[in-house]
Write a protein that holds these residues in place. Structure first.
Motif, short mmCIF file in Angstrom:
data_model
loop_
_atom_site.label_atom_id
_atom_site.label_comp_id
_atom_site.label_asym_id
_atom_site.label_seq_id
_atom_site.Cartn_x
_atom_site.Cartn_y
_atom_site.Cartn_z
N GLY A 28 -8.46 -16.32 -4.37
CA GLY A 28 -7.45 -15.51 -3.71
C GLY A 28 -8.02 -14.42 -2.83
O GLY A 28 -7.27 -13.62 -2.28
N ARG A 49 -5.32 -11.70 -3.49
CA ARG A 49 -3.97 -12.05 -3.92
C ARG A 49 -4.07 -12.58 -5.34
O ARG A 49 -4.75 -13.57 -5.60
CB ARG A 49 -3.37 -13.10 -2.99
CG ARG A 49 -1.91 -13.39 -3.28
CD ARG A 49 -1.31 -14.23 -2.17
NE ARG A 49 0.10 -14.47 -2.40
CZ ARG A 49 0.91 -14.99 -1.49
NH1 ARG A 49 0.43 -15.31 -0.31
NH2 ARG A 49 2.18 -15.19 -1.75
N MET A 53 -1.76 -18.94 -4.68
CA MET A 53 -1.44 -18.95 -3.26
C MET A 53 -0.41 -20.02 -2.93
O MET A 53 -0.01 -20.19 -1.80
CB MET A 53 -2.70 -19.14 -2.42
CG MET A 53 -3.45 -20.40 -2.64
SD MET A 53 -4.94 -20.43 -1.62
CE MET A 53 -5.97 -19.25 -2.47
N GLY A 58 3.69 -12.51 -4.75
CA GLY A 58 2.44 -12.28 -5.46
C GLY A 58 2.04 -10.83 -5.38
O GLY A 58 2.47 -10.09 -4.51
N SER A 59 1.20 -10.42 -6.31
CA SER A 59 0.68 -9.06 -6.28
C SER A 59 -0.72 -9.08 -5.71
O SER A 59 -1.37 -10.12 -5.65
CB SER A 59 0.67 -8.47 -7.70
OG SER A 59 -0.16 -9.25 -8.55
N PHE A 60 -1.20 -7.90 -5.29
CA PHE A 60 -2.49 -7.81 -4.63
C PHE A 60 -3.34 -6.77 -5.35
O PHE A 60 -2.84 -5.77 -5.86
CB PHE A 60 -2.32 -7.44 -3.16
CG PHE A 60 -1.28 -8.25 -2.46
CD1 PHE A 60 -1.45 -9.60 -2.27
CD2 PHE A 60 -0.11 -7.65 -2.01
CE1 PHE A 60 -0.49 -10.35 -1.64
CE2 PHE A 60 0.86 -8.40 -1.37
CZ PHE A 60 0.68 -9.76 -1.19
N TYR A 450 -0.75 -14.95 4.68
CA TYR A 450 -1.35 -13.76 4.07
C TYR A 450 -2.83 -13.68 4.39
O TYR A 450 -3.35 -12.63 4.78
CB TYR A 450 -1.13 -13.78 2.56
CG TYR A 450 -1.96 -12.76 1.82
CD1 TYR A 450 -1.62 -11.42 1.86
CD2 TYR A 450 -3.09 -13.14 1.11
CE1 TYR A 450 -2.38 -10.47 1.19
CE2 TYR A 450 -3.85 -12.21 0.43
CZ TYR A 450 -3.50 -10.87 0.48
OH TYR A 450 -4.27 -9.95 -0.18
N ARG A 454 -4.54 -10.51 6.94
CA ARG A 454 -4.98 -9.35 6.15
C ARG A 454 -6.22 -8.68 6.71
O ARG A 454 -6.71 -7.70 6.16
CB ARG A 454 -5.22 -9.75 4.69
CG ARG A 454 -3.99 -10.25 3.97
CD ARG A 454 -2.84 -9.28 4.06
NE ARG A 454 -3.06 -8.05 3.32
CZ ARG A 454 -2.18 -7.08 3.22
NH1 ARG A 454 -1.03 -7.17 3.85
NH2 ARG A 454 -2.46 -5.99 2.52
#
Length: 565
Positions: A28, A49, A53, A58-60, A450, A454
């Protein structure tokens, strides 16, 4: 006139590369940056992430790693607890110190707040609680607030800029912080532009606390075969304000026959400012015709000195050819990209030179600027297949994010802003990240957006610069066939397959003449591909990561140290 040299010079740099052991990161990983190297070790940050995926939500997490000189892990710090309820912004460094910045929105107070804390370099823990660095009125969390923190004044202070604009206004908060994160300057500047037609480009502060804002004005127009509405660049706007946010002066940046189409504010070691960028000779601002460099008056922001150099833009970004030795997937990708463009389905940003680095030569305070043709394109396409047994159609939708990085332009100017020479390095690099979904319905969710947005991509393209003695050094990946420097207008091979067809090169540019020499540093392969854009420079050494992301497995990371002699 541009000066281009393909011949070597009598003395050239030597490059030594040393590899660390392989490090396994959880899957991730979207972005990774080396932020500091000192006598205690190497520090790098990772954004990841956490959820699969293959899910929409989702959380980061954001982690700080420290390794010793032998690349053995000292700590691996996750800031999930410290950032609970907060939105991570960035890690920043001043001198030998590391800081963590975060933001939050308080709905009841309708306030957007900025926080910062110093990091203990021996453990990664925060040295105390977060300090509130600014609180600004904002009607809704849905308003697009942004912030950026960067070192200024020779790395002795931070410049903190927050875009706190709302639907009906453009507001920019500016603050200067010392090493203790105490505010020395703090103000909010309200601009008279329509929010959807203005983009803040750059902010700098002079040595006597004059705030200089540089922005781009747009206008809405219809383009393409489908007559879609799109914002088109209109002109640059530059204004100077005092420490209380009061306007001192509007600065005219266009000359009678030169129209500015890109700009960047440059801080010099003595606290003076320069404005640099590209211009067009036509009011339509379609082509690049030259490069400009202006000295900025520290009192009222007016431009004191204008230095221009013409460019034959018709040759730049065009002198490349497909290598012809790529696999079927890459060939199909190029074919689909062309089809999407022809069908007007591509969300494309045109070719443009982006200033990537500014290096100050300590010998004479001359300024060396490098700029690169960079383009990002996002497109989708769908294929369909009929199943005669079920009498139904199956649709496969592809999402493709494409990054093109082409020629590098190098500009050398003296400390007063007079351009001494300008040179170009032809190259062509392309990277893509894609996802696809197959089902009985048309359309799909873009699972890879994502990772594309990023900041980590492009992973292997672009370059890193540093000054070593009387030379500017560029470190980059290029096609194996491009093992000598091309002359201006020569065709170079495009590199798509960095695993099989690329090498890392060191390009030495003589600061007196602009002459170039090229040497191979290492050959990339299936296991290790150097990432020069993500490198960290200290003296005559570069720490360069090499990581490979896997969909169903951990990310492989290795760090190389390149020593230049």
């Amino acid at each position: 006139m541009l000066i281009f040299f393909s011949a070597g010079v009598c003395f050239s740099q030597q490059y030594k590369i040393d590899w660390g052991e392989e490090i396994k990161l959880k899957k991730g990983t979207a972005d990774l940056d080396i932020i500091m190297a000192d006598n205690t070790g190497l520090f790098f940050t990772e954004e990841r992430r956490n959820s699969s995926m293959f899910t929409i939500m989702g959380s980061f997490s954001h982690k700080l790693y420290k390794f010793d000189k032998n690349y053995s892990e000292i700590f691996d710090k996750d800031y999930k607890k410290e950032l609970k309820g907060l939105e991570f912004q960035s890690f920043q460094t001043i001198g030998n110190d590391i800081y963590l910045f975060a933001t939050d929105y308080f709905r009841k107070e309708k306030a957007y707040k900025v926080y910062g804390a110093k990091v203990d370099k021996s453990s990664g823990d925060l040295l105390g609680d977060f300090s509130e660095l600014g609180s600004y009125e904002l009607e809704s969390k849905k308003d697009d607030y942004e912030m950026k923190v960067s070192p200024v004044r020779n790395g002795s202070e931070f410049l903190m800029v927050s875009n706190i604009s709302a639907k009906d206004r453009v507001s920019i908060a500016v603050a200067v912080l010392d090493k203790s994160l105490k505010r020395k300057v703090s103000t909010v500047i309200n601009l008279s532009f329509e929010p959807n037609l203005y983009q803040l480009e750059d902010v700098q502060i002079t040595k006597n606390n004059r705030i200089v804002l540089l922005g781009r004005e747009y206008e809405e127009t219809q383009i393409g075969k489908k007559k879609r509405k799109r914002l088109v660049f209109k002109q640059y706007s530059m204004g100077v304000y005092d420490a209380d946010g009061k306007k001192i002066n509007d600065v005219k940046v266009d000359a009678e026959d030169r129209y500015i189409i890109s700009g960047k504010l440059i801080e010099q070691p003595d606290g003076q400012l320069m404005l640099a960028g590209f211009y067009c000779n036509n009011a339509k601002k379609v082509d690049i015709n030259g490069f400009y460099l202006n000295k900025v008056n520290p009192e009222d922001g007016t431009l004191l000195l204008s230095s221009f150099r013409e460019i034959n833009s018709g040759m730049l970004g065009q002198s490349f050819e497909d290598a012809g030795d790529e696999d079927d997937e890459i060939k199909d990708s190029r074919k689909q990209a062309k089809k999407a463009k022809d069908d007007d389905d591509a969300d494309e940003f045109p070719n443009s030179f982006v200033i990537k680095s500014v290096d100050i030569n300590p010998a004479d305070n001359s300024v060396i600027i490098t700029s690169e043709v960079s383009r990002y394109t996002h497109y989708t396409y769908t294929t369909q297949q009929y199943n005669s047994s079920t009498r139904s159609w199956t649709y496969t939708t592809y999402h493709v994010h494409r990054f093109d990085n082409k020629d590098i332009l190098i500009i050398n100017a003296d400390k007063d802003g007079n351009i001494k020479w300008l040179n170009a390095l032809p190259k062509s690099q392309t990277e893509e990240i894609r996802s696809s979904t197959t089902g009985s319905f048309w359309g799909s969710y873009d699972r890879m957006s994502y990772f594309a947005t990023r900041g980590g991509m492009p992973y292997y393209s672009s370059y890193k610069s540093l000054i070593k003695g009387d030379n500017l050094i560029l470190i980059l990946n290029d096609h194996n066939s491009n093992n000598v420097n091309a002359a201006y207008g020569d065709k170079v091979k495009s590199v798509y397959n960095f695993r099989k067809r690329s090498s890392a090169y060191g390009i030495s540019i003589d600061l007196a003449t602009g002459k170039m020499t090229r040497k191979t540093i290492a050959s990339n392969n299936e296991e290790t591909i150097l990432m020069p854009r993500h490198a960290f420079v200290t003296d005559n050494e570069l720490y360069v990561p090499s990581w490979r992301m896997h969909l169903l497995a951990k990310t492989d990371l290795k760090i190389a140290k390149i020593t230049i002699k």
